[in-house]
Design an enzyme around this catalytic site. Structure first.
Site, PDB file in Angstrom:
ATOM      1  N   ARG A  42       1.166  -1.386   0.205  1.00  0.00           N
ATOM      2  CA  ARG A  42       0.200   0.209   0.209  1.00  0.00           C
ATOM      3  C   ARG A  42       0.707   1.331  -0.134  1.00  0.00           C
ATOM      4  NH1 ARG A  42      -5.158  -1.438   3.466  1.00  0.00           N
ATOM      5  NH2 ARG A  42      -5.997  -3.187   3.219  1.00  0.00           N
ATOM      6  N   ASP A 147     -15.702   9.229   9.436  1.00  0.00           N
ATOM      7  CA  ASP A 147     -14.698   7.404   9.641  1.00  0.00           C
ATOM      8  C   ASP A 147     -13.708   9.009   9.586  1.00  0.00           C
ATOM      9  OD1 ASP A 147     -14.809   4.681   7.726  1.00  0.00           O
ATOM     10  OD2 ASP A 147     -13.041   6.066   8.069  1.00  0.00           O
TER      11      ASP A 147
HETATM   12  C1  LIG Z   1     -13.707  -2.554   7.889  1.00  0.00           C
HETATM   13  S1  LIG Z   1     -14.953  -0.804   7.751  1.00  0.00           S
HETATM   14  C2  LIG Z   1     -15.893  -0.949   8.472  1.00  0.00           C
HETATM   15  C3  LIG Z   1     -17.336  -0.731   7.781  1.00  0.00           C
HETATM   16  C4  LIG Z   1     -18.639  -0.740   8.041  1.00  0.00           C
HETATM   17  N1  LIG Z   1     -18.750  -0.076   9.688  1.00  0.00           N
HETATM   18  C5  LIG Z   1     -18.866  -2.235   8.201  1.00  0.00           C
HETATM   19  O1  LIG Z   1     -19.112  -3.177   9.004  1.00  0.00           O
HETATM   20  O2  LIG Z   1     -19.513  -3.204   6.990  1.00  0.00           O
HETATM   21  C6  LIG Z   1     -13.096  -0.263   9.162  1.00  0.00           C
HETATM   22  C7  LIG Z   1     -13.592   1.363   9.746  1.00  0.00           C
HETATM   23  O3  LIG Z   1     -13.226   1.864  10.216  1.00  0.00           O
HETATM   24  C8  LIG Z   1     -12.473   3.325  10.238  1.00  0.00           C
HETATM   25  N2  LIG Z   1     -11.499   3.463  11.085  1.00  0.00           N
HETATM   26  C9  LIG Z   1     -10.624   2.553  11.304  1.00  0.00           C
HETATM   27  N3  LIG Z   1      -9.715   3.370  12.749  1.00  0.00           N
HETATM   28  C10 LIG Z   1     -10.896   4.521  12.655  1.00  0.00           C
HETATM   29  C11 LIG Z   1     -10.554   5.272  13.453  1.00  0.00           C
HETATM   30  N4  LIG Z   1      -9.195   5.891  14.645  1.00  0.00           N
HETATM   31  N5  LIG Z   1     -11.083   6.573  13.504  1.00  0.00           N
HETATM   32  C12 LIG Z   1     -12.321   6.435  12.616  1.00  0.00           C
HETATM   33  N6  LIG Z   1     -12.631   5.349  12.044  1.00  0.00           N
HETATM   34  C13 LIG Z   1     -11.374   4.541  11.080  1.00  0.00           C
HETATM   35  C14 LIG Z   1     -11.658   2.637   8.364  1.00  0.00           C
HETATM   36  O4  LIG Z   1     -11.483   3.965   8.236  1.00  0.00           O
HETATM   37  C15 LIG Z   1     -12.879   1.691   7.555  1.00  0.00           C
HETATM   38  O5  LIG Z   1     -13.817   2.404   6.776  1.00  0.00           O
END
Ligand SMILES: C[S@@+](CC[C@H](N)C(=O)[O-])C[C@H]1O[C@@H](n2cnc3c(N)ncnc32)[C@H](O)[C@@H]1O
Length: 277
Positions: A42, A147
């Site tokens: 990445r 997000d």
């Molecule tokens: C695997 S996705 C889950 C999406 C959705 N909630 C679902 O369950 O389908 C995880 C998301 O968490 C966000 N994320 C990770 N660390 C974070 C943080 N410290 N604060 C806010 N968002 C975060 C990532 O950018 C990503 O879009």
């Protein structure tokens, strides 16, 4: 030829370790050694894009130009996997339990937050559910979606998806809530403006202190804290309690238990938690 030699940019464990420390300090996401290849793949794209010759120079650049590069660095490393109506029982719970309970308690509007909303599939699934259930109970609703990653947020607010992504959405809902593209946009559908305009997207880092206006009836935070360490999880969950109404609900991902993390919630099963008092 081994993998290390085949690489375009030399990438040692020390490079990986320095970069993961920077990532953890900003996101709280734990990074096991097994993620070394993922980091390389990445971040090599960032080096190419910036025309930087090696990882030592990239690390120096990142540390001295955080305001310019920090967002792209974090965006490159987040895992955004998601789907419409993923773990459908959570949306059924929203429609069959939460909305009628709000109606009974005289709560209006119903306020929901999708924390870690990725490219929007989760908040649009919530929006479709609320639109139907709240119409039935003559209630208004408000949905905030946040997000850390600004790339996924701009995709979410555009609300454009390849048709295959909408497989989890019933035909009736597709017709009601989406518009199929034509010409150059064939193969895509866009959430109708009536749905998009009800949603409020914004960037928010869950591991830094935050404040969102008012309190919520439900917070969805699914498949986000799975990579956080225990203390980070505990601080966040207690912040969620502060952002929920008494007896409000916190919905987590299927492998994310609050057991031993917070005593401010009772479990209702299926990783749905209710704030105590
Ligand atoms: C695997 S996705 C889950 C999406 C959705 N909630 C679902 O369950 O389908 C995880 C998301 O968490 C966000 N994320 C990770 N660390 C974070 C943080 N410290 N604060 C806010 N968002 C975060 C990532 O950018 C990503 O879009």
């Amino acid at each position: 030829m081994n993998t290390a030699n085949a690489r375009e940019f030399p990438f040692s464990f020390q490079h990986f370790d320095r970069l993961r420390k920077i990532s953890i300090s900003h996101t709280g996401i734990l990074v096991p050694d097994s993620k070394q290849e993922m980091f390389y793949a990445r971040l090599a794209k960032r080096l190419r894009h910036l025309k930087i010759a090696d990882f030592d120079s990239y690390i120096r650049y990142l540390e001295s130009h955080w305001d310019e590069e920090g967002t792209d660095f974090i965006n490159a490393l987040t895992t955004n996997l998601t789907a419409f109506f993923r773990e459908n029982h959570h949306f059924e719970f929203l429609a069959s339990q939460v909305v009628p309970a709000c109606r009974q308690a005289g709560v209006n509007p119903v306020r929901v937050w999708s924390a870690g909303c990725s490219t929007g599939e989760e908040p649009y699934s919530i929006a479709m559910t609320l639109s139907e259930a709240c119409a039935q109970h003559r209630l208004d609703w408000e949905l905030t979606a946040t997000d850390l990653d600004t790339d996924v947020l701009s995709k979410a607010s555009r609300g454009v998806y390849r048709l295959e992504r909408l497989d989890g959405v019933s035909m009736e809902r597709k017709k009601r809530f989406f518009q199929k593209g034509t010409g150059k946009k064939q193969g895509y559908a866009r959430a109708r403006a009536s749905l998009r305009e009800t949603m409020n997207f914004r960037q928010l880092n869950l591991v830094k202190p935050f404040s969102l206006g008012g309190t919520f009836d439900v917070i969805f935070c699914r498949n986000v804290v799975i990579y956080f360490d225990r203390d980070t999880k505990s601080v966040l969950v207690n912040q969620f309690a502060e952002h929920l109404k008494p007896e409000g609900y916190l919905v987590m991902g299927h492998s994310e238990s609050l057991h031993g993390i917070s005593d401010r919630f009772r479990s209702l099963g299926q990783t749905i938690y209710q704030r105590i008092g």
